[in-house]
Write a protein that holds these residues in place. Sequence first.
Motif, short mmCIF file in Angstrom:
data_model
loop_
_atom_site.label_atom_id
_atom_site.label_comp_id
_atom_site.label_asym_id
_atom_site.label_seq_id
_atom_site.Cartn_x
_atom_site.Cartn_y
_atom_site.Cartn_z
N TYR A 24 0.84 -1.20 0.00
CA TYR A 24 0.00 0.00 0.00
C TYR A 24 0.87 1.25 0.00
O TYR A 24 0.63 2.19 -0.76
CB TYR A 24 -0.92 0.00 1.22
N VAL A 25 1.89 1.25 0.86
CA VAL A 25 2.78 2.42 0.94
C VAL A 25 3.51 2.62 -0.39
O VAL A 25 3.64 3.74 -0.88
CB VAL A 25 3.78 2.26 2.10
N ARG A 26 3.98 1.54 -0.98
CA ARG A 26 4.72 1.63 -2.24
C ARG A 26 3.83 2.05 -3.41
O ARG A 26 4.20 2.91 -4.21
CB ARG A 26 5.35 0.28 -2.58
N GLU A 27 2.65 1.44 -3.50
CA GLU A 27 1.84 1.57 -4.71
C GLU A 27 0.70 2.56 -4.60
O GLU A 27 0.24 3.10 -5.63
CB GLU A 27 1.27 0.19 -5.08
N GLU A 28 0.21 2.80 -3.40
CA GLU A 28 -1.01 3.60 -3.27
C GLU A 28 -0.82 4.93 -2.56
O GLU A 28 -1.58 5.86 -2.79
CB GLU A 28 -2.08 2.79 -2.51
N LEU A 29 0.16 5.02 -1.68
CA LEU A 29 0.36 6.27 -0.94
C LEU A 29 0.86 7.36 -1.90
O LEU A 29 1.93 7.21 -2.49
CB LEU A 29 1.36 6.06 0.19
N PRO A 30 0.10 8.44 -2.08
CA PRO A 30 0.45 9.42 -3.12
C PRO A 30 1.52 10.41 -2.66
O PRO A 30 1.30 11.62 -2.58
CB PRO A 30 -0.89 10.12 -3.38
N VAL A 31 2.72 9.90 -2.39
CA VAL A 31 3.81 10.74 -1.88
C VAL A 31 4.35 11.66 -2.97
O VAL A 31 4.70 12.81 -2.72
CB VAL A 31 4.93 9.86 -1.31
N GLY A 32 4.43 11.14 -4.20
CA GLY A 32 4.98 11.94 -5.29
C GLY A 32 6.45 12.25 -5.06
O GLY A 32 7.25 11.37 -4.73
N LYS A 33 6.83 13.51 -5.18
CA LYS A 33 8.22 13.93 -5.02
C LYS A 33 8.48 14.60 -3.67
O LYS A 33 9.50 15.27 -3.49
CB LYS A 33 8.61 14.88 -6.15
N GLN A 75 20.13 2.89 8.56
CA GLN A 75 20.50 1.57 8.04
C GLN A 75 19.32 0.89 7.34
O GLN A 75 19.28 -0.34 7.22
CB GLN A 75 21.03 0.66 9.17
N LEU A 76 18.36 1.67 6.89
CA LEU A 76 17.21 1.13 6.16
C LEU A 76 17.42 1.30 4.66
O LEU A 76 18.20 2.15 4.22
CB LEU A 76 15.93 1.86 6.58
N SER A 77 16.70 0.51 3.89
CA SER A 77 16.74 0.68 2.44
C SER A 77 16.11 2.03 2.08
O SER A 77 15.26 2.53 2.81
CB SER A 77 15.97 -0.45 1.75
N PRO A 78 16.53 2.63 0.98
CA PRO A 78 15.96 3.93 0.60
C PRO A 78 14.50 3.81 0.20
O PRO A 78 14.07 2.77 -0.31
CB PRO A 78 16.83 4.37 -0.58
N PRO A 79 13.72 4.83 0.45
CA PRO A 79 12.31 4.81 0.04
C PRO A 79 12.17 4.70 -1.48
O PRO A 79 13.08 5.09 -2.22
CB PRO A 79 11.78 6.16 0.55
N PRO A 80 11.03 4.21 -1.96
CA PRO A 80 10.82 4.01 -3.41
C PRO A 80 10.39 5.29 -4.11
O PRO A 80 9.27 5.39 -4.64
CB PRO A 80 9.72 2.95 -3.44
N PHE A 81 11.28 6.28 -4.14
CA PHE A 81 10.90 7.57 -4.71
C PHE A 81 10.61 7.48 -6.20
O PHE A 81 9.78 8.24 -6.72
CB PHE A 81 12.01 8.60 -4.45
N ALA A 82 11.27 6.57 -6.91
CA ALA A 82 11.00 6.44 -8.35
C ALA A 82 9.55 6.02 -8.59
O ALA A 82 8.86 6.58 -9.45
CB ALA A 82 11.96 5.43 -8.97
#
Length: 203
Positions: free
Chosen positions: A66-75, A129-136
Amino acid sequence: MVLPDESGSEDESGLSRLAGARGTVLSERLKRPMKTNSAAFADVIEQLAANTLGAEEVDQDKMERYVREELPVGKQKTLGYCAWILLAVHKSPRKEDFDQACLHVDMGFAVVEQFLLDSTWTSAWRMTQLSPPPFAAWSAGEGQLGTLQRELAHSRLVEPAWAAAISARLRDEEILVKRRGAPGGGRKFARARRREPRRKRSD
């Protein structure tokens, strides 16, 4: 999940009959069970996330999807980093790693302070030490926010009854603020109340 006493019956104190008070009553009806039955509310939110994804059952991956695909974070970088820390906190208790969850929260405070010192997330985020967020992926779905704003009145992760309770509380506060700003303010309203004829008590 509905709010307690949501059937429309008045509260025993009669508070909900007062102008500017009904939203307070509804908000308190929401607040109490959120404290005493937190797990049930969390389950509802996760089920709503799964429903949005078109899934019937909830598992550990649904909230991340949901966070990756649906949360409308944009840039919006700051929102993205904060959402990704929250996701890490969310996943740890599911794995019964409560110490790790506490670490993510505490490190989150450190990361925020580091960002404030540097005005950049580059060094701050590496501390987690976490993976980077999926900004792309978020940037690719940037147009989603406008669609959601046109179609939705509240987050897809809350039930309508919860949103209605908060909206009613905000309307009550607006009523009280307008009353305070009116000529004469609260004193004028108080005088008007005193001039109202008293109702006879019926035995």
